[in-house]
Design a protein around this motif. Structure first.
Motif, PDB file in Angstrom:
ATOM      1  N   GLU A  28      17.326   6.036  56.200  1.00 56.95           N
ATOM      2  CA  GLU A  28      17.792   5.734  54.846  1.00 56.95           C
ATOM      3  C   GLU A  28      19.243   5.303  54.976  1.00 56.95           C
ATOM      4  O   GLU A  28      20.127   6.115  55.229  1.00 56.95           O
ATOM      5  CB  GLU A  28      17.673   6.972  53.955  1.00 56.95           C
ATOM      6  CG  GLU A  28      16.245   7.491  53.822  1.00 56.95           C
ATOM      7  CD  GLU A  28      16.185   8.898  53.257  1.00 56.95           C
ATOM      8  OE1 GLU A  28      17.234   9.396  52.780  1.00 56.95           O
ATOM      9  OE2 GLU A  28      15.104   9.513  53.303  1.00 56.95           O
ATOM     10  N   HIS A  30      22.666   3.799  53.545  1.00 58.29           N
ATOM     11  CA  HIS A  30      23.441   3.635  52.319  1.00 58.29           C
ATOM     12  C   HIS A  30      24.479   2.539  52.559  1.00 58.29           C
ATOM     13  O   HIS A  30      25.444   2.732  53.305  1.00 58.29           O
ATOM     14  CB  HIS A  30      24.133   4.944  51.944  1.00 58.29           C
ATOM     15  CG  HIS A  30      23.176   6.061  51.688  1.00 58.29           C
ATOM     16  ND1 HIS A  30      22.735   6.414  50.431  1.00 58.29           N
ATOM     17  CD2 HIS A  30      22.538   6.908  52.542  1.00 58.29           C
ATOM     18  CE1 HIS A  30      21.889   7.416  50.516  1.00 58.29           C
ATOM     19  NE2 HIS A  30      21.757   7.742  51.792  1.00 58.29           N
ATOM     20  N   GLU A 137      10.526   0.199  53.034  1.00 56.19           N
ATOM     21  CA  GLU A 137       9.726   0.752  51.946  1.00 56.19           C
ATOM     22  C   GLU A 137      10.277   0.342  50.589  1.00 56.19           C
ATOM     23  O   GLU A 137       9.528  -0.023  49.687  1.00 56.19           O
ATOM     24  CB  GLU A 137       9.702   2.278  52.040  1.00 56.19           C
ATOM     25  CG  GLU A 137       8.878   2.934  50.947  1.00 56.19           C
ATOM     26  CD  GLU A 137       8.902   4.452  51.012  1.00 56.19           C
ATOM     27  OE1 GLU A 137       8.321   5.082  50.105  1.00 56.19           O
ATOM     28  OE2 GLU A 137       9.500   5.001  51.948  1.00 56.19           O
ATOM     29  N   GLU A 170      20.491   1.871  48.687  1.00 56.79           N
ATOM     30  CA  GLU A 170      19.846   2.741  49.670  1.00 56.79           C
ATOM     31  C   GLU A 170      18.621   2.008  50.205  1.00 56.79           C
ATOM     32  O   GLU A 170      17.658   1.765  49.473  1.00 56.79           O
ATOM     33  CB  GLU A 170      19.450   4.090  49.083  1.00 56.79           C
ATOM     34  CG  GLU A 170      18.840   5.000  50.144  1.00 56.79           C
ATOM     35  CD  GLU A 170      18.696   6.445  49.703  1.00 56.79           C
ATOM     36  OE1 GLU A 170      17.812   7.133  50.267  1.00 56.79           O
ATOM     37  OE2 GLU A 170      19.441   6.892  48.819  1.00 56.79           O
ATOM     38  N   VAL A 172      15.574   2.014  52.513  1.00 51.82           N
ATOM     39  CA  VAL A 172      14.710   3.035  53.104  1.00 51.82           C
ATOM     40  C   VAL A 172      13.658   2.375  53.986  1.00 51.82           C
ATOM     41  O   VAL A 172      12.863   1.563  53.504  1.00 51.82           O
ATOM     42  CB  VAL A 172      14.020   3.873  52.000  1.00 51.82           C
ATOM     43  CG1 VAL A 172      13.176   4.977  52.627  1.00 51.82           C
ATOM     44  CG2 VAL A 172      15.055   4.454  51.042  1.00 51.82           C
ATOM     45  N   SER A 173      13.647   2.725  55.271  1.00 51.42           N
ATOM     46  CA  SER A 173      12.640   2.159  56.172  1.00 51.42           C
ATOM     47  C   SER A 173      11.357   2.973  56.106  1.00 51.42           C
ATOM     48  O   SER A 173      11.344   4.138  55.701  1.00 51.42           O
ATOM     49  CB  SER A 173      13.159   2.152  57.614  1.00 51.42           C
ATOM     50  OG  SER A 173      12.987   3.420  58.221  1.00 51.42           O
ATOM     51  N   ASP A 212      21.207   8.136  56.908  1.00 49.11           N
ATOM     52  CA  ASP A 212      20.518   9.415  57.050  1.00 49.11           C
ATOM     53  C   ASP A 212      19.303   9.131  57.933  1.00 49.11           C
ATOM     54  O   ASP A 212      18.506   8.234  57.637  1.00 49.11           O
ATOM     55  CB  ASP A 212      20.064   9.951  55.693  1.00 49.11           C
ATOM     56  CG  ASP A 212      21.237  10.228  54.756  1.00 49.11           C
ATOM     57  OD1 ASP A 212      22.367  10.382  55.260  1.00 49.11           O
ATOM     58  OD2 ASP A 212      21.011  10.277  53.531  1.00 49.11           O
ATOM     59  N   ASN A 214      15.869  10.373  59.744  1.00 43.80           N
ATOM     60  CA  ASN A 214      14.765  11.336  59.726  1.00 43.80           C
ATOM     61  C   ASN A 214      14.044  11.305  61.070  1.00 43.80           C
ATOM     62  O   ASN A 214      13.541  10.253  61.488  1.00 43.80           O
ATOM     63  CB  ASN A 214      13.790  10.999  58.599  1.00 43.80           C
ATOM     64  CG  ASN A 214      14.418  11.218  57.232  1.00 43.80           C
ATOM     65  OD1 ASN A 214      14.662  12.348  56.841  1.00 43.80           O
ATOM     66  ND2 ASN A 214      14.698  10.135  56.519  1.00 43.80           N
ATOM     67  N   GLU A 240      16.231  15.760  58.665  1.00 41.91           N
ATOM     68  CA  GLU A 240      17.114  14.662  58.289  1.00 41.91           C
ATOM     69  C   GLU A 240      18.522  14.939  58.815  1.00 41.91           C
ATOM     70  O   GLU A 240      19.119  15.972  58.513  1.00 41.91           O
ATOM     71  CB  GLU A 240      17.147  14.506  56.763  1.00 41.91           C
ATOM     72  CG  GLU A 240      18.039  13.367  56.295  1.00 41.91           C
ATOM     73  CD  GLU A 240      18.099  13.282  54.771  1.00 41.91           C
ATOM     74  OE1 GLU A 240      17.959  12.179  54.241  1.00 41.91           O
ATOM     75  OE2 GLU A 240      18.297  14.337  54.128  1.00 41.91           O
ATOM     76  N   LYS A 242      22.188  13.919  58.470  1.00 45.60           N
ATOM     77  CA  LYS A 242      22.867  13.355  57.305  1.00 45.60           C
ATOM     78  C   LYS A 242      24.159  12.620  57.662  1.00 45.60           C
ATOM     79  O   LYS A 242      24.891  13.004  58.568  1.00 45.60           O
ATOM     80  CB  LYS A 242      23.197  14.504  56.339  1.00 45.60           C
ATOM     81  CG  LYS A 242      23.502  14.083  54.913  1.00 45.60           C
ATOM     82  CD  LYS A 242      22.245  13.710  54.173  1.00 45.60           C
ATOM     83  CE  LYS A 242      22.534  13.452  52.691  1.00 45.60           C
ATOM     84  NZ  LYS A 242      21.369  12.886  52.007  1.00 45.60           N
TER      85      LYS A 242
END
Length: 501
Positions: A28, A30, A137, A170, A172-173, A212, A214, A240, A242
């Motif tokens: 994720e 940012h 995503e 943001e 997000v993969s 972030d 994961n 995660e 951060k």
């Protein structure tokens, strides 16, 4: 050219004492939207201002102050989505993400959960001369929080609200990343695309780009089951890591976290779903807090902002005006300038380098320009820690140096000497050539006299040259030395070969 790899990606394997485990990563990212004003106020986004100087009454959550959407930020997010080949949702909505922290004056963050601005997309990465796609995503738009400062006083913490309300994307993969190498390659490529689009400056040191990460590990075969069923439980329990703002540290953190999880599972334990922090001093991750789910934040539509409805014609107009993106530019450089794939990769690695190359090069001098920029210019810039935009040798001056070299008016040796003089001076190459007498000697009679002198002074070398033609290079070197590098090398070679027949 690279091959398209349509097969299942090779996963990074972590060997345990009982099993072999595979790695899966989702990210994720940012990305700070490049805009002079914040997402919901007109306050400045300027980095490095005095603490709490870029704060409007909206950012400070004064009673009754309502957010006003900055549509330029929305345009930048749409541009990013289009650059990532993503779906643009004509209907999107802002939600309130409720949590308390001292640097969040409102007590909630305005974000998007249920209806993001941008849907599915992809990024194409290159790993070991093979390309594969990493799925995106979603991209949602949200406001940043402020900054808590804990190291100015032993007993107090301070709050800087300058970042509060700054617009973020943001990105997000999907869980398509299978190694720490792929993770860093993915982030580099994303950063490159954002910089080409001019939607985020990608400055990780200033916090403009943070990730972030994961991380989870799974037994072999489970990833294939996930692909078949889309059941996330096959991917294992994720942790995660951060607020990562270093590509090098991201790779280190993933490798450590994967080994940590394997150790727990091999000992019969379970992975706690949690948020962790990476400590670069120890090279380890440590627990920060249990991982929250969406319901923990009590998301609900923001009552102060109506749904965002945009027109397809507006999106089409943005798409029509997209700049040339890295992969397209690389392919054009290969075709137009005749350079190799490695040089094209280096020259398109960032927008400023690509622009510098195009200012220096012509179709005829592409290979020469690439060689000089990558070897001579980059070597000097890296040694003195200077970014290319501040290069003491401008694109115009380097083009002039290479023009003299291409036309045979100066030798390679003199070109390097001239480059050094231009680096240290504010004078043009032409002025320095005249002042320092650097122009190449092309007078055949003068060079012939030098050749005859070297031959007459070295009879033993002449005999060797008759037996071994490679010795001719020695004579060329002596002539160049005698002429202080100014003799035309091609003409010198011809005359020596003629004299030593």
């Amino acid at each position: 050219m690279t091959d398209i790899d349509n097969s299942l990606p090779k996963a990074q394997v972590i060997e345990g004492s009982k099993h072999s485990w595979e790695l899966v990563v989702g990210m994720e990212v940012h990305a700070q939207i490049k805009s002079k004003a914040k997402l919901f106020s007109s306050a400045s986004t300027n980095f490095g201002s005095e603490p709490n100087s870029n704060v409007s009454i909206v950012d400070a959550a004064m009673p009754g102050m309502l957010p006003v959407l900055n549509m330029f930020c929305i345009e930048q997010a749409v541009k990013t989505g289009l650059g990532l080949k993503a779906e643009i949702n004509l209907f999107s909505q802002f939600d309130r993400k409720n949590y308390f922290y001292p640097d969040l004056p409102q007590g909630y963050q305005i974000s998007q959960l249920y209806h993001p601005l941008v849907g599915r997309g992809q990024i194409t990465i290159n790993i070991k001369n093979k390309t594969r796609n990493i799925g995106i995503e979603r991209i949602h738009v949200e406001q940043d929080a402020g900054k808590s400062i804990h190291d100015m006083d032993p007993n107090l913490s301070f709050i800087d609200l300058n970042r509060t309300g700054i617009g973020l994307m943001e990105i997000v993969s999907l869980p398509h990343i299978r190694s720490s190498d792929e993770a860093t390659t993915y982030l580099k490529k994303l950063r490159q695309i954002l910089q080409y689009l001019d939607t985020c400056d990608g400055n990780m040191q200033e916090g403009s780009l943070r990730a972030d990460v994961n991380v989870s590990v799974l037994k072999k075969g489970n990833y294939e089951k996930y692909l078949e069923t889309k059941d996330l439980s096959y991917l294992g329990t994720r942790c995660e890591i951060k607020n990562m703002n270093s590509i090098r540290f991201i790779q280190q953190a993933i490798d450590y976290e994967a080994k940590r999880q394997v150790g727990i599972l091999e000992d019969g334990g379970e992975i706690d779903q949690e948020t962790r922090l990476y400590d670069p001093d120890t090279g380890k991750t440590r627990s920060m807090r249990s991982k929250e789910e969406a319901h923990d934040y009590r998301y609900f539509p923001c009552p102060d902002l109506p749904p965002l409805i945009i027109k397809q014609s507006w999106v089409d107009n943005i798409k029509k005006n997209l700049p040339e993106l890295p992969d397209d530019k690389k392919n054009r450089f290969l075709a137009e300038y005749g350079i190799n794939a490695y040089d094209a990769d280096v020259l398109t690695s960032d927008k400023e380098t690509a622009e510098f190359f195009e200012k220096v090069s012509t179709k005829e001098t592409g290979k020469l320009a690439a060689n000089w920029i990558i070897n001579e210019l980059f070597g000097r810039l890296n040694k003195e820690d200077i970014p290319i935009k501040e290069s003491p040798v401008s694109a115009k001056n380097l083009k002039e140096i290479l023009s003299y070299l291409e036309k045979g008016e100066i030798s390679s040796k003199i070109a390097k000497e001239l480059f050094d003089h231009v680096w240290k001076s504010d004078k043009s190459p032409s002025t320095l050539i005249n002042e320092l007498g650097l122009k190449q000697v092309t007078d055949e009679d003068l060079i012939e006299k030098l050749v005859e002198k070297i031959i007459a002074d070295n009879p033993a070398q002449v005999e060797k040259a008759k037996l071994n033609p490679k010795i001719l290079g020695w004579f060329v070197g002596q002539v160049m030395k005698e002429s202080k590098g100014k003799a035309n090398p091609k003409l010198t070679n011809q005359l020596i070969a003629k004299k030593l027949k």
